[in-house]
Design a protein around this motif. Structure first.
Motif, short mmCIF file in Angstrom:
data_model
loop_
_atom_site.label_atom_id
_atom_site.label_comp_id
_atom_site.label_asym_id
_atom_site.label_seq_id
_atom_site.Cartn_x
_atom_site.Cartn_y
_atom_site.Cartn_z
N ALA A 1 0.83 -1.21 0.00
CA ALA A 1 0.00 0.00 0.00
C ALA A 1 0.86 1.26 0.00
O ALA A 1 0.58 2.22 -0.73
N ARG A 2 1.92 1.26 0.81
CA ARG A 2 2.79 2.44 0.88
C ARG A 2 3.52 2.65 -0.45
O ARG A 2 3.69 3.79 -0.89
N ILE A 3 3.97 1.58 -1.07
CA ILE A 3 4.67 1.69 -2.36
C ILE A 3 3.73 2.25 -3.41
O ILE A 3 4.09 3.13 -4.20
N LYS A 4 2.50 1.77 -3.43
CA LYS A 4 1.53 2.25 -4.42
C LYS A 4 1.25 3.74 -4.23
O LYS A 4 1.05 4.47 -5.21
N VAL A 5 1.24 4.19 -2.98
CA VAL A 5 1.00 5.62 -2.72
C VAL A 5 2.12 6.47 -3.30
O VAL A 5 1.86 7.45 -4.01
N VAL A 6 3.38 6.11 -3.05
CA VAL A 6 4.48 6.94 -3.55
C VAL A 6 4.59 6.85 -5.07
O VAL A 6 4.98 7.82 -5.73
N LEU A 7 4.25 5.69 -5.64
CA LEU A 7 4.24 5.58 -7.10
C LEU A 7 3.15 6.46 -7.69
O LEU A 7 3.37 7.13 -8.71
N ARG A 8 1.99 6.49 -7.05
CA ARG A 8 0.90 7.33 -7.53
C ARG A 8 1.25 8.80 -7.40
O ARG A 8 0.98 9.61 -8.28
N ASN A 9 1.90 9.17 -6.30
CA ASN A 9 2.26 10.56 -6.08
C ASN A 9 3.34 11.04 -7.04
O ASN A 9 3.46 12.24 -7.30
N ARG A 10 4.12 10.11 -7.56
CA ARG A 10 5.20 10.48 -8.46
C ARG A 10 4.66 11.00 -9.79
O ARG A 10 5.30 11.78 -10.48
N ASN A 11 3.48 10.57 -10.15
CA ASN A 11 2.85 10.98 -11.40
C ASN A 11 1.68 11.90 -11.14
O ASN A 11 1.18 11.99 -10.02
N GLN A 12 1.22 12.56 -12.15
CA GLN A 12 0.06 13.44 -11.98
C GLN A 12 -1.14 12.60 -11.57
O GLN A 12 -1.38 11.53 -12.14
N PRO A 13 -1.89 13.04 -10.58
CA PRO A 13 -3.04 12.28 -10.11
C PRO A 13 -3.99 11.96 -11.26
O PRO A 13 -4.39 12.84 -12.01
N GLN A 14 -4.36 10.69 -11.39
CA GLN A 14 -5.26 10.28 -12.44
C GLN A 14 -6.69 10.70 -12.10
O GLN A 14 -7.09 10.73 -10.95
N GLY A 15 -7.46 11.01 -13.15
CA GLY A 15 -8.85 11.36 -12.93
C GLY A 15 -9.06 12.83 -12.62
O GLY A 15 -10.18 13.30 -12.54
N ASN B 1 -5.21 11.56 3.94
CA ASN B 1 -5.87 10.57 3.09
C ASN B 1 -5.56 10.80 1.62
O ASN B 1 -5.29 9.85 0.87
N GLU B 2 -5.58 12.07 1.19
CA GLU B 2 -5.32 12.39 -0.21
C GLU B 2 -3.87 12.13 -0.61
O GLU B 2 -3.61 11.65 -1.71
N VAL B 3 -2.95 12.45 0.27
CA VAL B 3 -1.53 12.39 -0.09
C VAL B 3 -0.89 11.05 0.25
O VAL B 3 -0.14 10.48 -0.55
N TRP B 4 -1.19 10.52 1.45
CA TRP B 4 -0.53 9.28 1.87
C TRP B 4 -1.45 8.06 1.81
O TRP B 4 -0.97 6.93 1.90
N GLY B 5 -2.74 8.26 1.73
CA GLY B 5 -3.67 7.14 1.72
C GLY B 5 -4.34 6.97 3.07
O GLY B 5 -3.89 7.48 4.09
N LYS B 6 -5.43 6.20 3.08
CA LYS B 6 -6.26 6.08 4.28
C LYS B 6 -5.55 5.40 5.44
O LYS B 6 -5.97 5.54 6.58
N HIS B 7 -4.45 4.67 5.15
CA HIS B 7 -3.73 4.00 6.24
C HIS B 7 -2.95 4.98 7.10
O HIS B 7 -2.44 4.61 8.16
N SER B 8 -2.81 6.25 6.67
CA SER B 8 -1.98 7.22 7.39
C SER B 8 -2.78 8.38 7.98
O SER B 8 -2.20 9.39 8.35
N THR B 9 -4.09 8.23 8.08
CA THR B 9 -4.90 9.37 8.49
C THR B 9 -4.69 9.81 9.94
O THR B 9 -5.15 10.88 10.32
N ASP B 10 -3.99 9.03 10.73
CA ASP B 10 -3.74 9.42 12.12
C ASP B 10 -2.32 9.93 12.33
O ASP B 10 -1.95 10.30 13.45
#
Length: 229
Positions: free
Chosen positions: A113-127, A182-191
């Motif tokens: 999950a953490r890897i997917k977040v940084v990979l997603r952040n590396r590119n322009q947000p889709q959608g 939630n937007e930047v790191w994902g729902k696993h990091s909301t705290d």
């Protein structure tokens, strides 16, 4: 495998390297390995990984120094994987430029999950449609992934860019700590507000923004942040 994310593991423990090789490989990722800090730095340059997984306790050099050296010339996302669980270590790693920090032991699902977040952040947000934010000589062009302040380019890490882009897309609106996490790191990091505080501080430094007299990023005490519209 040509389009598979290239993940560089800088880790001296054989069992951890085997775990990473098996876990990441099963999730369609190509795993590169280095057992020492020196070898890891060489592979960052020669292999150009998409993400770096970094152990802090390496035999030849401290992982903090590796983060420092990489951030002098590169912006490849770095996720620290360490047995050091003290907040001071997490804060130091994040302040030096790490994008995320996982304390050993960790689950395979959380790592992926953490890897997917940084990979997603590396590119322009889709959608999200590209947009331009232009205020007080700060220009954010998401189509070109370019940030300019007073006519000069501002170089941000992937996390810093994503954080600024989210604030800009919602300029004038107060975004809560939880919403930004939630937007930047994902729902696993909301705290984990430590991440948000450190990266916001870095953003302000690069934008020459004073938290007490903000030019761009306004703190809403106890709530979150907003970017001036």
């Amino acid at each position: 495998m040509a389009d598979s994310p290239r993940i560089l593991s800088i880790e001296d423990e054989c069992d951890i390297r085997k775990f990473l090789r098996t876990t990441l490989g099963a999730n369609g990722m190509m795993v590169l390995e280095a057992e020492t800090g020196k070898a890891g730095l060489q592979k960052v340059v020669s292999q150009i990984p998409d993400v770096i997984l970094l152990d802090l306790g390496l035999p030849d050099m401290d992982g903090m120094e590796i983060i420092r050296q990489i951030r002098e010339w590169g912006r490849t996302p770095i996720i620290v994987l360490s047995a050091r669980g003290q907040e001071a270590d997490k804060v130091e790693a994040l302040e030096l430029g790490a994008d995320d920090y996982l304390t050993k032991p960790f689950s395979a699902a959380e790592l992926i999950a953490r890897i997917k977040v940084v990979l997603r952040n590396r590119n322009q947000p889709q959608g999200d449609a590209p947009f331009v934010y232009d205020y007080d000589n700060l220009r954010i062009d998401t189509a070109a992934r370019r940030i300019q302040l007073d006519g000069e380019d501002v170089h941000l890490t992937p996390i810093e860019y994503k954080l600024l882009a989210v604030l800009a897309r919602n300029s004038g609106k107060v975004l809560t700590h939880g919403a930004l996490l939630n937007e930047v790191w994902g729902k696993h990091s909301t705290d984990n507000q430590t991440y948000l505080r450190i990266h916001t501080q870095h953003l302000r430094e690069k934008l020459k923004d004073d938290a007490l007299n903000p030019r761009f990023i306004v703190t809403e005490p106890g709530i979150g942040y907003r970017l001036k519209p």
